[in-house]
Design a protein around this motif. Sequence first.
Motif, PDB file in Angstrom:
ATOM      1  N   GLY A  91      58.852  83.598  37.381  1.00  0.00           N
ATOM      2  CA  GLY A  91      57.580  83.223  37.981  1.00  0.00           C
ATOM      3  C   GLY A  91      56.852  82.161  37.187  1.00  0.00           C
ATOM      4  N   GLY A  92      57.064  82.153  35.865  1.00  0.00           N
ATOM      5  CA  GLY A  92      56.409  81.153  35.026  1.00  0.00           C
ATOM      6  C   GLY A  92      57.186  79.870  34.859  1.00  0.00           C
ATOM      7  N   LEU A  93      58.476  79.874  35.225  1.00  0.00           N
ATOM      8  CA  LEU A  93      59.298  78.684  35.005  1.00  0.00           C
ATOM      9  C   LEU A  93      58.878  77.529  35.915  1.00  0.00           C
ATOM     10  CD1 LEU A  93      62.885  80.187  34.523  1.00  0.00           C
ATOM     11  CD2 LEU A  93      61.138  79.676  32.816  1.00  0.00           C
ATOM     12  N   MET A  94      58.854  77.784  37.235  1.00  0.00           N
ATOM     13  CA  MET A  94      58.524  76.708  38.176  1.00  0.00           C
ATOM     14  C   MET A  94      57.090  76.247  37.991  1.00  0.00           C
ATOM     15  SD  MET A  94      61.176  75.849  39.929  1.00  0.00           S
ATOM     16  CE  MET A  94      60.464  74.989  41.327  1.00  0.00           C
ATOM     17  N   VAL A  95      56.174  77.199  37.810  1.00  0.00           N
ATOM     18  CA  VAL A  95      54.768  76.850  37.624  1.00  0.00           C
ATOM     19  C   VAL A  95      54.599  76.030  36.352  1.00  0.00           C
ATOM     20  CG1 VAL A  95      52.457  77.745  37.210  1.00  0.00           C
ATOM     21  CG2 VAL A  95      53.943  78.856  38.869  1.00  0.00           C
ATOM     22  N   GLY A  96      55.266  76.450  35.283  1.00  0.00           N
ATOM     23  CA  GLY A  96      55.173  75.726  34.018  1.00  0.00           C
ATOM     24  C   GLY A  96      55.691  74.306  34.133  1.00  0.00           C
ATOM     25  N   VAL A  97      56.820  74.138  34.812  1.00  0.00           N
ATOM     26  CA  VAL A  97      57.390  72.792  34.999  1.00  0.00           C
ATOM     27  C   VAL A  97      56.386  71.889  35.704  1.00  0.00           C
ATOM     28  CG1 VAL A  97      59.131  71.485  36.261  1.00  0.00           C
ATOM     29  CG2 VAL A  97      59.803  73.509  34.968  1.00  0.00           C
ATOM     30  N   MET A  98      55.839  72.372  36.824  1.00  0.00           N
ATOM     31  CA  MET A  98      54.933  71.537  37.608  1.00  0.00           C
ATOM     32  C   MET A  98      53.624  71.255  36.873  1.00  0.00           C
ATOM     33  SD  MET A  98      56.667  70.827  40.215  1.00  0.00           S
ATOM     34  CE  MET A  98      58.071  71.415  41.164  1.00  0.00           C
ATOM     35  N   ALA A  99      53.061  72.266  36.212  1.00  0.00           N
ATOM     36  CA  ALA A  99      51.780  72.099  35.534  1.00  0.00           C
ATOM     37  C   ALA A  99      51.915  71.185  34.313  1.00  0.00           C
ATOM     38  CB  ALA A  99      51.216  73.454  35.130  1.00  0.00           C
ATOM     39  N   ILE A 100      52.999  71.350  33.549  1.00  0.00           N
ATOM     40  CA  ILE A 100      53.201  70.492  32.376  1.00  0.00           C
ATOM     41  C   ILE A 100      53.410  69.044  32.804  1.00  0.00           C
ATOM     42  CG2 ILE A 100      54.802  69.964  30.497  1.00  0.00           C
ATOM     43  CD1 ILE A 100      55.181  72.993  30.159  1.00  0.00           C
ATOM     44  N   LEU A 101      54.197  68.850  33.850  1.00  0.00           N
ATOM     45  CA  LEU A 101      54.375  67.493  34.370  1.00  0.00           C
ATOM     46  C   LEU A 101      53.039  66.917  34.818  1.00  0.00           C
ATOM     47  CD1 LEU A 101      56.697  65.502  34.844  1.00  0.00           C
ATOM     48  CD2 LEU A 101      56.823  66.325  37.203  1.00  0.00           C
ATOM     49  N   GLY A 102      52.186  67.785  35.408  1.00  0.00           N
ATOM     50  CA  GLY A 102      50.858  67.343  35.811  1.00  0.00           C
ATOM     51  C   GLY A 102      49.985  66.968  34.634  1.00  0.00           C
ATOM     52  N   ASP A 103      50.170  67.647  33.492  1.00  0.00           N
ATOM     53  CA  ASP A 103      49.415  67.316  32.289  1.00  0.00           C
ATOM     54  C   ASP A 103      49.890  66.009  31.655  1.00  0.00           C
ATOM     55  OD1 ASP A 103      47.715  69.452  32.361  1.00  0.00           O
ATOM     56  OD2 ASP A 103      48.841  70.695  30.966  1.00  0.00           O
ATOM     57  N   LEU A 104      51.194  65.776  31.695  1.00  0.00           N
ATOM     58  CA  LEU A 104      51.769  64.640  30.982  1.00  0.00           C
ATOM     59  C   LEU A 104      51.708  63.332  31.750  1.00  0.00           C
ATOM     60  CD1 LEU A 104      55.017  66.161  29.417  1.00  0.00           C
ATOM     61  CD2 LEU A 104      52.962  65.449  28.203  1.00  0.00           C
ATOM     62  N   VAL A 105      51.885  63.407  33.055  1.00  0.00           N
ATOM     63  CA  VAL A 105      52.068  62.197  33.851  1.00  0.00           C
ATOM     64  C   VAL A 105      50.973  62.098  34.910  1.00  0.00           C
ATOM     65  CG1 VAL A 105      53.681  60.902  35.289  1.00  0.00           C
ATOM     66  CG2 VAL A 105      54.555  62.438  33.518  1.00  0.00           C
ATOM     67  N   PRO A 106      50.264  60.968  34.984  1.00  0.00           N
ATOM     68  CA  PRO A 106      49.254  60.791  36.024  1.00  0.00           C
ATOM     69  C   PRO A 106      49.882  60.873  37.406  1.00  0.00           C
ATOM     70  CG  PRO A 106      49.093  59.075  34.355  1.00  0.00           C
ATOM     71  CD  PRO A 106      50.373  59.799  34.101  1.00  0.00           C
ATOM     72  N   PRO A 107      49.152  61.391  38.411  1.00  0.00           N
ATOM     73  CA  PRO A 107      49.725  61.499  39.762  1.00  0.00           C
ATOM     74  C   PRO A 107      50.283  60.182  40.284  1.00  0.00           C
ATOM     75  CG  PRO A 107      47.674  62.729  39.639  1.00  0.00           C
ATOM     76  CD  PRO A 107      47.807  61.996  38.332  1.00  0.00           C
ATOM     77  N   ARG A 108      49.633  59.066  39.954  1.00  0.00           N
ATOM     78  CA  ARG A 108      50.104  57.759  40.438  1.00  0.00           C
ATOM     79  C   ARG A 108      51.520  57.484  39.982  1.00  0.00           C
ATOM     80  NH1 ARG A 108      47.967  52.583  41.909  1.00  0.00           N
ATOM     81  NH2 ARG A 108      49.775  51.263  42.227  1.00  0.00           N
ATOM     82  N   GLU A 109      51.865  57.939  38.774  1.00  0.00           N
ATOM     83  CA  GLU A 109      53.183  57.651  38.218  1.00  0.00           C
ATOM     84  C   GLU A 109      54.157  58.815  38.384  1.00  0.00           C
ATOM     85  OE1 GLU A 109      52.864  56.198  34.254  1.00  0.00           O
ATOM     86  OE2 GLU A 109      51.088  55.005  34.692  1.00  0.00           O
ATOM     87  N   ARG A 110      53.637  59.945  38.862  1.00  0.00           N
ATOM     88  CA  ARG A 110      54.472  61.132  38.955  1.00  0.00           C
ATOM     89  C   ARG A 110      55.530  61.014  40.046  1.00  0.00           C
ATOM     90  NH1 ARG A 110      50.570  65.672  39.485  1.00  0.00           N
ATOM     91  NH2 ARG A 110      49.674  64.582  37.699  1.00  0.00           N
ATOM     92  N   GLY A 111      55.287  60.111  41.001  1.00  0.00           N
ATOM     93  CA  GLY A 111      56.232  59.976  42.100  1.00  0.00           C
ATOM     94  C   GLY A 111      57.634  59.623  41.657  1.00  0.00           C
ATOM     95  N   LYS A 112      57.761  58.875  40.544  1.00  0.00           N
ATOM     96  CA  LYS A 112      59.088  58.448  40.096  1.00  0.00           C
ATOM     97  C   LYS A 112      59.957  59.625  39.667  1.00  0.00           C
ATOM     98  CE  LYS A 112      57.323  55.943  36.825  1.00  0.00           C
ATOM     99  NZ  LYS A 112      57.144  55.018  35.679  1.00  0.00           N
ATOM    100  N   TYR A 113      59.322  60.765  39.389  1.00  0.00           N
ATOM    101  CA  TYR A 113      60.077  61.946  38.971  1.00  0.00           C
ATOM    102  C   TYR A 113      60.438  62.861  40.148  1.00  0.00           C
ATOM    103  CZ  TYR A 113      58.520  60.451  34.364  1.00  0.00           C
ATOM    104  OH  TYR A 113      58.274  59.719  33.235  1.00  0.00           O
ATOM    105  N   GLN A 114      59.925  62.527  41.340  1.00  0.00           N
ATOM    106  CA  GLN A 114      60.187  63.378  42.500  1.00  0.00           C
ATOM    107  C   GLN A 114      61.672  63.439  42.835  1.00  0.00           C
ATOM    108  OE1 GLN A 114      57.783  62.009  45.734  1.00  0.00           O
ATOM    109  NE2 GLN A 114      55.857  62.559  44.758  1.00  0.00           N
ATOM    110  N   GLY A 115      62.343  62.292  42.742  1.00  0.00           N
ATOM    111  CA  GLY A 115      63.769  62.281  43.042  1.00  0.00           C
ATOM    112  C   GLY A 115      64.563  63.150  42.095  1.00  0.00           C
ATOM    113  N   MET A 116      64.124  63.204  40.824  1.00  0.00           N
ATOM    114  CA  MET A 116      64.804  64.057  39.856  1.00  0.00           C
ATOM    115  C   MET A 116      64.669  65.529  40.244  1.00  0.00           C
ATOM    116  SD  MET A 116      63.595  62.138  36.352  1.00  0.00           S
ATOM    117  CE  MET A 116      64.454  63.327  35.313  1.00  0.00           C
TER     118      MET A 116
END
Length: 539
Positions: free
Chosen positions: A124-149
């Motif tokens: 339960g904490g794995l998926m939430v942690g991945v998304m939240a940490i990515l949200g902390d590190l990368v601005p939404p404008r630039e986060r799109g490049k990681y969607q394909g990954m």
Amino acid sequence: MAELKKATAEGPAEPKARSVRVVVLALMITMLLAMLDNLIVGTAMPTIVGDLGGMEHLSWVVTSYTLATAASTPIWGKLGDLYGRKGIFLTSIVIFLIGSVLSGMAQDMGQLIGFRAVQGLGAGGLMVGVMAILGDLVPPRERGKYQGMMAGVMAVAMIGGPLVGGTITDHLGWRWSFYINLPLGAVALAMVTAVLHLPRKERSEARVDYLGAALLTVGITAIVLVTTWGGTEYAWSSAVIMELIALGVASLAGFLFVETRAAEPIMPLHIFRYRNFSLMSVVGFMTGFVMFGAVLFLPLYQQSVQGASATNSGLLLLPMLLSMMIVSLVAGRITTSTGRYKIFPILGSVLMVAGLFLLATMDTGTTRFTSGVYMAVLGAGMGFLMQITMLVAQNSVELKDMGVASSATTLFRTLGSSFGVAIMGALFTGRVQDEMAERGGGTVTESSAQLDATSLAKLPDAAREAYEYAVASGTHIAFLVGGSVAVVALLAAFFVKEVPLRGAVKPEASSGGEGGEGGEGGAGTGAAGATDARESQTV
């Protein structure tokens, strides 16, 4: 103040060159852990039952994991917001690995069910942690490049999970379907510990909302049990199902009441005042509803009607998954370069509805090529929707609520999948039973719904043709309903407001206009203009 604004605007630039890519790799490995597990274990289940016995409790091996995952998801998100993302994320990985080891050591079905719950608690904490940490590190404008990954990880899991599970079970034994998590988990732990550096967060003095967490857990558990047991273990009108529905409604009503009074609610209700967040919750629910129904029924149709081998069941979904991955990558790149995204939920919903109605036209004469084209259309729709829902949801809330926004979006998608499998499954089962009663003369019944190509070849011609027709008819009604439900996502997508993605404003623009509210952003977010953006979309 100028220095603060400069730091806010330039914060992401320093880590991006090196550490962000390494951190994202670690996050993808962790995401793979969570997604692979059920697919690998599902393949090993016949062997597990043969070794441990307890066939009557078989469904609980999956149900206990799903329940623990769904119930703990919002709690993990809130804990990350309160006490810091990194420590909570590492804790969830450790719990998941402990559950994996214990599951591999289980000596009977009861132990396996209990240990799977421990494993699900960590998941339960794995998926939430991945998304939240990515949200902390990368601005939404630039986060799109990681969607394909992310879409690529999902495709690898869905294609490779059954293959890996079968190979491990055949050559190493079913216990290694759990132990295989250990090397992956160890790599993820080491990488996250070494390279993930988030701004230090002061420990919150607020009391954890235990009552709200308990009520939400009971409510989610009741919902998942209703969708899991309804129409299978118990009739929909049975006392058990009615009692679970009443318990779920009462618990969720109590939860809403408690959340309005808690100092630090597990799921702050104010996040639903942001229009885009609420709309993305609806779209995410519908996407989960459709996607997991498709993953369940497409291989069944191809095996039962088109004579495909069950051995490579993951490969049967390749047209849908490849389409999803490619489209998600392209959409992410466009979002990053333009900062615009509203077209993607609309286009994704249109393609999802179209793909489902096309799949509903399949019958016993549909070729594999034709069904593959239909799956590709559905996959393209999923590619536009899977990650954009999380991106827009995270961009809609304040940074302090990043965890609960990520967990709520994940929870709605999980609940959508539960409802999708239950409703589409009930319709499929009912239609198969009706058609077999009419055509099969009782030779083949609904309990034969897992017949593979080899078993079907041994049936008399009349019985085989009746069964193929029944499965095609059941698939038709399931996808027809799925397409009708997906229209709700399309309607929701039309009302999404195009709010500038945080990080889209140039540094020099932060001294005025949209950046006037200044310090809302925080380090590493590029959040200039975030406050005005959120206010502009409040319901």
